[in-house]
Design an enzyme around this catalytic site. Structure first.
Site, PDB file in Angstrom:
ATOM      1  N   GLN A 159      41.257  76.739  14.718  1.00  0.00           N
ATOM      2  CA  GLN A 159      41.324  75.528  13.651  1.00  0.00           C
ATOM      3  C   GLN A 159      41.844  73.987  14.325  1.00  0.00           C
ATOM      4  OE1 GLN A 159      38.614  76.085  10.879  1.00  0.00           O
ATOM      5  NE2 GLN A 159      38.891  78.273  11.827  1.00  0.00           N
ATOM      6  N   CYS A 198      38.638  86.863   7.510  1.00  0.00           N
ATOM      7  CA  CYS A 198      39.593  88.170   9.020  1.00  0.00           C
ATOM      8  C   CYS A 198      40.833  87.786   8.684  1.00  0.00           C
ATOM      9  CB  CYS A 198      38.820  87.079  10.068  1.00  0.00           C
ATOM     10  SG  CYS A 198      36.742  87.763  10.175  1.00  0.00           S
ATOM     11  N   ASP A 209      45.182  80.680  20.286  1.00  0.00           N
ATOM     12  CA  ASP A 209      43.931  80.370  19.392  1.00  0.00           C
ATOM     13  C   ASP A 209      44.062  78.859  18.303  1.00  0.00           C
ATOM     14  OD1 ASP A 209      41.732  80.625  17.438  1.00  0.00           O
ATOM     15  OD2 ASP A 209      42.226  82.663  16.775  1.00  0.00           O
ATOM     16  N   HIS A 265      43.994  85.676  13.020  1.00  0.00           N
ATOM     17  CA  HIS A 265      42.837  86.203  13.147  1.00  0.00           C
ATOM     18  C   HIS A 265      42.632  87.898  13.649  1.00  0.00           C
ATOM     19  CE1 HIS A 265      38.472  85.962  13.719  1.00  0.00           C
ATOM     20  NE2 HIS A 265      38.507  85.351  12.672  1.00  0.00           N
ATOM     21  N   LYS A 286      32.451  75.718  15.618  1.00  0.00           N
ATOM     22  CA  LYS A 286      33.381  74.574  14.511  1.00  0.00           C
ATOM     23  C   LYS A 286      34.144  74.006  14.428  1.00  0.00           C
ATOM     24  CE  LYS A 286      35.292  79.162  13.546  1.00  0.00           C
ATOM     25  NZ  LYS A 286      35.241  79.588  12.585  1.00  0.00           N
TER      26      LYS A 286
END
Length: 414
Positions: free
Chosen positions: A209, A372, A206, A129, A232
């Site tokens: 998600q 992104c 990261d 990302h 999220k």
């Protein structure tokens, strides 16, 4: 509404907690499939935030009156709740940030600018990302460190043989997505952590998600840093979490300066506060942090294993439905157990933005663009893609509605 592909959870019951899902546009009930961008919020989270503002709104760590004490306790306990959710050793290892992007920047500025220099290497992946790619790219340019990218294979996985060669004794930081927001790929972050640590490198994961839809234990992964965003995972906007190993955070300088991140200030110098407050300058994200903790408790009540199974089942159903048509190109792994609950795709002859617009005419909300991940789309050879992303309240009926809208676009552009 709708079949669930496993007995993991009762999506129909869960939908009752999300008031926005009752909205209609031109007589059609909204089908919200843009959860990779942001999830909707249950009444429990909305009520927790409203309760703070209605009943004990005050600044934290700044007053001895009752309201400030109540707010301070709630805010501190929110750190405990979120830290335990991802397996951190207490609130000292859980910094509240604005989002995953700010967490990346915190580490890049507070650690990277001080520790990196010419001859050092930063290893990313081709599926990163922009929050990771642009941040470390710019830090590399400022410090003289080289930035390298682990390739993505044609079927959407990381080339782990290449990763083992690229991560060397010159590598100081490896930054990788846990789950790709475009390909859906669930990356082998524990294996990457082992490779990084064998070369005395740090690893930043990261988890934007991943944390919302699967069990995450930062200690099992052995991540040095792990970041995620509240919005999220059924929580509010404006808050995220940065896990960091305590000994690393203690050695780092602050990212921002101001109130509450200090213990003593003179005209000549300042001394920093304890963790995690050292990295939370100024009035922090009080209401958002309380809301994030409520979201964590909401997800825990459902069960993270159940959420993961539900998303895998929805992804499998969507992949099967799309595979029925030769004019739909799907990106990422085809095995639903190797991917999160999202599917990026394109319909032959229809630009992704046009497809999303037609979807909107049918009250189906999806994402269109590069998500992104411009360099990844360049590698895929497409300017943009459409993305349907699922969450705890989605059903297979909604995926059928997605497919009906795709068919409308197919007929319109025939």
């Amino acid at each position: 509404m709708g079949l669930q592909q496993s007995d993991a959870l009762d999506a129909a019951r869960i939908r009752e907690d999300f008031p926005i899902l009752e909205r209609e546009f031109d007589g059609e009930q909204v089908v919200y499939l843009d959860n990779g961008a942001t999830t909707q919020k249950p009444n429990q989270v909305i009520d927790a935030i409203a309760d703070y503002y209605r009943n004990y709104n005050a600044n934290v760590h700044r007053g001895i009156h009752h309201l400030s004490q109540e707010a301070s306790i709630a805010y501190e306990e929110a750190h405990d709740t979120v830290a335990e959710f991802v397996g951190a050793d207490g609130r000292e290892e859980m910094v509240f940030t604005k989002n995953t992007t700010e967490a990346e920047n915190l580490v890049a500025y507070a650690w990277g600018l001080n520790e990196l220099g010419p001859g050092d290497e930063i290893v990313l992946t081709e599926m990163e990302h922009h929050a990771s790619l642009v941040t470390w790219q710019q830090i590399g340019q400022r410090t003289g460190a080289d930035v390298k990218y682990i390739p993505v294979t044609e079927d959407g996985y990381l080339d782990m043989d290449a990763a083992a060669e690229m991560i060397t004794d010159d590598t100081e930081m490896v930054s990788v997505l846990h789950v790709s927001n475009t390909l859906g790929t669930v990356n082998p972050v524990s294996e990457l952590a082992d490779i990084a640590h064998n070369h005395d490198s740090y690893i930043f994961v990261d988890g934007a998600q991943a944390v919302p839809n699967r069990p995450v234990d930062v200690k099992d992964i052995d991540a040095d840093f792990y970041a995620f965003s509240g919005h999220k995972m059924a929580g509010p906007t404006g808050v995220g979490g940065l896990y960091g190993k305590r000994e690393i955070l203690e050695a780092m300088e602050p990212f921002q300066y101001g109130g509450d991140m200090i213990t003593k200030v003179t005209f000549e110098e300042a001394k920093w506060n304890d963790l995690p407050w050292k990295f939370e300058a100024g009035t922090p994200v009080i209401a958002q942090g309380i809301g994030l903790a409520e979201a964590v408790e909401y997800l825990e009540d459902i069960g993270m294993d159940a959420i993961r199974r539900h998303e895998e089942a929805l992804a499998e159903y969507a992949l099967d439905r799309m595979a029925e048509f030769d004019d739909i190109e799907i990106y990422g792994p085809t095995d639903p157990t190797d991917r999160g609950g999202l599917v990026a795709f394109n319909l032959d002859g229809v630009h992704a933005h046009d497809l999303a617009s037609i979807m909107n005419d049918h009250a189906v909300a999806i994402r269109a663009g590069d998500h992104c991940t411009q360099p990844l789309h360049d590698k895929l050879g497409v300017a943009a893609s459409a993305r349907a992303s699922f969450y705890v309240y989605n059903t297979t009926d909604e995926i059928d509605a997605l497919m009906d809208a795709i068919d409308s676009a197919r007929q319109l552009f025939a």
